[in-house]
Write a protein that holds these residues in place. Sequence first.
Motif, PDB file in Angstrom:
ATOM      1  N   LEU A 133       1.089  -1.134   0.360  1.00 13.38           N
ATOM      2  CA  LEU A 133       0.266  -0.274  -0.148  1.00 13.38           C
ATOM      3  C   LEU A 133       0.982   0.971   0.126  1.00 13.38           C
ATOM      4  O   LEU A 133       0.569   2.321  -0.538  1.00 13.38           O
ATOM      5  CB  LEU A 133      -0.917   0.626   1.422  1.00 13.38           C
ATOM      6  N   TYR A 134       1.525   1.253   1.307  1.00 19.90           N
ATOM      7  CA  TYR A 134       2.500   2.583   1.284  1.00 19.90           C
ATOM      8  C   TYR A 134       3.700   3.034  -0.328  1.00 19.90           C
ATOM      9  O   TYR A 134       3.950   3.951  -0.313  1.00 19.90           O
ATOM     10  CB  TYR A 134       3.409   1.815   2.053  1.00 19.90           C
ATOM     11  N   ALA A 135       3.454   2.567  -1.085  1.00 20.16           N
ATOM     12  CA  ALA A 135       4.711   2.101  -2.396  1.00 20.16           C
ATOM     13  C   ALA A 135       3.477   2.767  -3.355  1.00 20.16           C
ATOM     14  O   ALA A 135       4.080   4.192  -4.167  1.00 20.16           O
ATOM     15  CB  ALA A 135       4.379   0.338  -3.151  1.00 20.16           C
ATOM     16  N   GLY A 136       2.621   2.895  -3.426  1.00 18.38           N
ATOM     17  CA  GLY A 136       1.620   3.878  -3.880  1.00 18.38           C
ATOM     18  C   GLY A 136       1.519   5.690  -3.505  1.00 18.38           C
ATOM     19  O   GLY A 136       1.405   5.623  -4.203  1.00 18.38           O
ATOM     20  N   VAL A 137       1.086   5.029  -2.105  1.00 16.54           N
ATOM     21  CA  VAL A 137       1.367   6.247  -1.644  1.00 16.54           C
ATOM     22  C   VAL A 137       2.569   7.127  -1.348  1.00 16.54           C
ATOM     23  O   VAL A 137       2.634   8.507  -1.190  1.00 16.54           O
ATOM     24  CB  VAL A 137       0.779   5.880   0.173  1.00 16.54           C
ATOM     25  N   ASN A 138       3.664   6.723  -1.586  1.00 15.23           N
ATOM     26  CA  ASN A 138       4.575   7.024  -1.513  1.00 15.23           C
ATOM     27  C   ASN A 138       5.219   8.271  -3.073  1.00 15.23           C
ATOM     28  O   ASN A 138       6.034   9.303  -3.115  1.00 15.23           O
ATOM     29  CB  ASN A 138       6.193   6.251  -1.168  1.00 15.23           C
ATOM     30  N   LEU A 139       4.398   8.040  -3.776  1.00 11.73           N
ATOM     31  CA  LEU A 139       3.957   7.639  -5.144  1.00 11.73           C
ATOM     32  C   LEU A 139       2.836   8.747  -5.196  1.00 11.73           C
ATOM     33  O   LEU A 139       3.496  10.293  -5.706  1.00 11.73           O
ATOM     34  CB  LEU A 139       3.857   7.203  -5.855  1.00 11.73           C
ATOM     35  N   GLY A 140       2.044   9.149  -4.285  1.00 10.60           N
ATOM     36  CA  GLY A 140       0.933   9.831  -4.554  1.00 10.60           C
ATOM     37  C   GLY A 140       1.380  10.810  -3.422  1.00 10.60           C
ATOM     38  O   GLY A 140       1.108  12.017  -4.008  1.00 10.60           O
ATOM     39  N   LEU A 141       1.606  10.998  -2.211  1.00  7.33           N
ATOM     40  CA  LEU A 141       1.338  11.566  -0.945  1.00  7.33           C
ATOM     41  C   LEU A 141       2.533  12.756  -1.710  1.00  7.33           C
ATOM     42  O   LEU A 141       2.257  14.514  -1.244  1.00  7.33           O
ATOM     43  CB  LEU A 141       1.791  11.762  -0.369  1.00  7.33           C
ATOM     44  N   PRO A 142       3.673  12.950  -2.354  1.00  5.48           N
ATOM     45  CA  PRO A 142       4.329  13.589  -3.237  1.00  5.48           C
ATOM     46  C   PRO A 142       3.680  14.787  -4.495  1.00  5.48           C
ATOM     47  O   PRO A 142       3.696  16.455  -3.492  1.00  5.48           O
ATOM     48  CB  PRO A 142       5.974  13.753  -2.983  1.00  5.48           C
ATOM     49  N   LEU A 143       3.120  14.438  -4.595  1.00  9.17           N
ATOM     50  CA  LEU A 143       1.989  14.775  -5.500  1.00  9.17           C
ATOM     51  C   LEU A 143       1.020  15.812  -4.930  1.00  9.17           C
ATOM     52  O   LEU A 143       0.683  16.530  -5.132  1.00  9.17           O
ATOM     53  CB  LEU A 143       1.668  14.089  -6.364  1.00  9.17           C
ATOM     54  N   VAL A 144       0.715  14.769  -3.931  1.00 10.46           N
ATOM     55  CA  VAL A 144      -0.384  15.944  -3.011  1.00 10.46           C
ATOM     56  C   VAL A 144      -0.163  16.992  -2.965  1.00 10.46           C
ATOM     57  O   VAL A 144      -0.648  18.259  -2.592  1.00 10.46           O
ATOM     58  CB  VAL A 144      -1.337  14.932  -1.738  1.00 10.46           C
ATOM     59  N   GLY A 145       1.369  17.006  -2.377  1.00 11.28           N
ATOM     60  CA  GLY A 145       1.557  17.860  -1.534  1.00 11.28           C
ATOM     61  C   GLY A 145       2.154  19.202  -2.370  1.00 11.28           C
ATOM     62  O   GLY A 145       2.139  20.087  -1.700  1.00 11.28           O
ATOM     63  N   LYS A 146       2.494  18.908  -3.818  1.00  9.12           N
ATOM     64  CA  LYS A 146       2.828  19.763  -4.902  1.00  9.12           C
ATOM     65  C   LYS A 146       1.800  20.393  -4.535  1.00  9.12           C
ATOM     66  O   LYS A 146       1.430  22.055  -4.992  1.00  9.12           O
ATOM     67  CB  LYS A 146       3.192  19.037  -6.176  1.00  9.12           C
ATOM     68  N   GLN A 147       0.654  20.092  -4.650  1.00 12.49           N
ATOM     69  CA  GLN A 147      -0.710  21.094  -5.249  1.00 12.49           C
ATOM     70  C   GLN A 147      -1.780  21.664  -3.710  1.00 12.49           C
ATOM     71  O   GLN A 147      -1.687  22.387  -4.336  1.00 12.49           O
ATOM     72  CB  GLN A 147      -1.205  19.900  -6.408  1.00 12.49           C
ATOM     73  N   GLY A 148      -1.621  20.727  -2.907  1.00  6.95           N
ATOM     74  CA  GLY A 148      -1.746  21.114  -2.134  1.00  6.95           C
ATOM     75  C   GLY A 148      -1.918  21.319  -1.331  1.00  6.95           C
ATOM     76  O   GLY A 148      -2.203  22.218   0.928  1.00  6.95           O
ATOM     77  N   GLY A 149      -0.211  21.428  -0.901  1.00  2.00           N
ATOM     78  CA  GLY A 149       0.810  21.867   0.429  1.00  2.00           C
ATOM     79  C   GLY A 149       0.593  20.790   1.573  1.00  2.00           C
ATOM     80  O   GLY A 149       0.138  19.894   1.576  1.00  2.00           O
ATOM     81  N   VAL A 150       1.044  21.752   2.822  1.00  3.05           N
ATOM     82  CA  VAL A 150       1.066  20.207   3.401  1.00  3.05           C
ATOM     83  C   VAL A 150      -0.092  20.116   4.295  1.00  3.05           C
ATOM     84  O   VAL A 150      -0.174  19.109   4.955  1.00  3.05           O
ATOM     85  CB  VAL A 150       2.240  21.025   4.848  1.00  3.05           C
ATOM     86  N   ALA A 151      -0.571  21.042   4.550  1.00  2.00           N
ATOM     87  CA  ALA A 151      -1.981  20.386   4.906  1.00  2.00           C
ATOM     88  C   ALA A 151      -2.751  19.292   4.008  1.00  2.00           C
ATOM     89  O   ALA A 151      -4.012  19.015   4.385  1.00  2.00           O
ATOM     90  CB  ALA A 151      -2.935  22.260   4.084  1.00  2.00           C
ATOM     91  N   GLY A 152      -2.597  19.777   2.493  1.00  2.00           N
ATOM     92  CA  GLY A 152      -3.240  17.912   1.601  1.00  2.00           C
ATOM     93  C   GLY A 152      -3.040  17.743   2.176  1.00  2.00           C
ATOM     94  O   GLY A 152      -3.568  16.306   1.892  1.00  2.00           O
ATOM     95  N   MET A 153      -1.496  17.206   2.395  1.00  2.00           N
ATOM     96  CA  MET A 153      -0.736  15.794   2.627  1.00  2.00           C
ATOM     97  C   MET A 153      -1.423  15.643   4.140  1.00  2.00           C
ATOM     98  O   MET A 153      -1.907  14.509   4.484  1.00  2.00           O
ATOM     99  CB  MET A 153       0.569  15.677   3.121  1.00  2.00           C
ATOM    100  N   PHE A 154      -2.164  16.270   4.980  1.00  2.00           N
ATOM    101  CA  PHE A 154      -2.214  16.250   6.780  1.00  2.00           C
ATOM    102  C   PHE A 154      -3.944  15.551   6.006  1.00  2.00           C
ATOM    103  O   PHE A 154      -3.876  14.411   6.532  1.00  2.00           O
ATOM    104  CB  PHE A 154      -2.654  17.306   7.127  1.00  2.00           C
ATOM    105  N   LEU A 155      -4.528  16.147   5.387  1.00  3.44           N
ATOM    106  CA  LEU A 155      -6.366  15.780   5.146  1.00  3.44           C
ATOM    107  C   LEU A 155      -5.994  14.790   4.048  1.00  3.44           C
ATOM    108  O   LEU A 155      -6.543  13.714   4.339  1.00  3.44           O
ATOM    109  CB  LEU A 155      -6.882  16.604   4.250  1.00  3.44           C
ATOM    110  N   ALA A 156      -5.228  13.838   2.732  1.00  2.00           N
ATOM    111  CA  ALA A 156      -4.677  12.646   2.453  1.00  2.00           C
ATOM    112  C   ALA A 156      -4.798  11.389   3.112  1.00  2.00           C
ATOM    113  O   ALA A 156      -4.960  10.646   3.724  1.00  2.00           O
ATOM    114  CB  ALA A 156      -3.844  12.937   1.670  1.00  2.00           C
ATOM    115  N   LEU A 157      -3.928  12.244   4.059  1.00  2.65           N
ATOM    116  CA  LEU A 157      -2.949  10.850   4.741  1.00  2.65           C
ATOM    117  C   LEU A 157      -4.517  10.950   6.049  1.00  2.65           C
ATOM    118  O   LEU A 157      -4.688   9.546   6.956  1.00  2.65           O
ATOM    119  CB  LEU A 157      -2.481  11.074   6.428  1.00  2.65           C
ATOM    120  N   ALA A 158      -5.672  11.520   6.805  1.00  5.59           N
ATOM    121  CA  ALA A 158      -6.205  11.615   7.889  1.00  5.59           C
ATOM    122  C   ALA A 158      -7.264  10.147   7.088  1.00  5.59           C
ATOM    123  O   ALA A 158      -7.861   9.344   7.521  1.00  5.59           O
ATOM    124  CB  ALA A 158      -7.441  12.845   7.907  1.00  5.59           C
TER     125      ALA A 158
END
Length: 382
Positions: A133-158
């Motif tokens: 699962l984390y293999a995909g998250v490691n690809l997606g989370l930085p992209l979320v951060g690039k678009q939505g900033g650190v707040a977007g990463m918090f929300l994605a992890l929630a």
Amino acid sequence: MLLGIGAATAAAHIGNNFSTYLIGGLIDRYGFSPAAMGAWSMTETLSYAAAMFVIAPRATTIRPRGLAIWAGLLVVLAQFAGALGGVYELLLLSRIGTGIGFGLANAAVNLAAGTTRHPARAISIGITCQTLLYAGVNLGLPLVGKQGGVAGMFLALAVLSAVLTVAASALPGRPVAARDAAPLPHTPLSAAERRVLLAMALFTFGSLAIWPFMERAAHAIGISAVTFGRYQSAATLASALGNVILAAIVGRIRGDVAVALALAACGAACCALTLSSAAWVFAVALGAYNVAWFVSYPLLLGIAYRVDRSGRLPVLCSAVWLTMTSVGSLLTGIIAQVLGSYAPVGPLGLVFCLLAAACAVPIAHRAPATEPTLNAARPRTG
């Protein structure tokens, strides 16, 4: 039940695996210092450890399913709180919430795994599910951060925590003690148990001191967060393969030899991670680090299950792991701030991993080859 163990394992380790992205995002967005972020990470891991220390004496009377569900709800709320802004005090409070939640989830995993014939195998299967699962998250989370900033990463992890909490409902719904006559009496730790705890403490202090700052260490040699995410995704897939192999052979290998090799390899990878200046060397070292770490951890827990049949020692091992990770995070933040480099952290990790091997190997050599379940620890009543 193995599906529940996999989901709960993934839910319990979101902080350990993805705080490195949050730290990088918080430093970039709000300008926090490495020392402040070391304290931030330490707050989460100390809360994690505290939750497990509270659970350990009650190991035979806890319902794994209920524990995992309450843990998930707490983590989801805390991650939403982390997305509210850059107020440092609020961020610290949110880490207390996530830390307690992760600790409760990890305790649920350890208790559920202890009911199986080979707990180390169950832990390895859980880690395999987590790493896939984390293999995909490691690809997606930085992209979320690039678009939505650190707040977007918090929300994605929630959101990720919420989904995993639903899947973790497959864990056992009854306390371990409900299946047997009575809980074991609480007794002082034996010399062997203390030695297992010391091995876990040395291993985790040495190997995880760099982890919260791994993305920053990559950044220091010119690797972007997105590229680091790709490297880490590949590394997590490699660790999944390592755990599939471990799960298949764990009942047929010599535990003392396996744990010695795994710990030595993990320490060597730590060294390479902070001393390398080439991106390809860092990528290879990151893969070796992930494989070795995720093999070492279930092997050490397997020793703990063989030494203590009540389940208390494995939960204490995880609590010690988080305590020492907390100290290591703070120390690494201070080193980076004072010296302006993460280079000394890797060799320090190698030394401590070798010391952990020196503690664990004699116990692994003496421990019985068959890992009893928690149910086998007490006589049946009928």
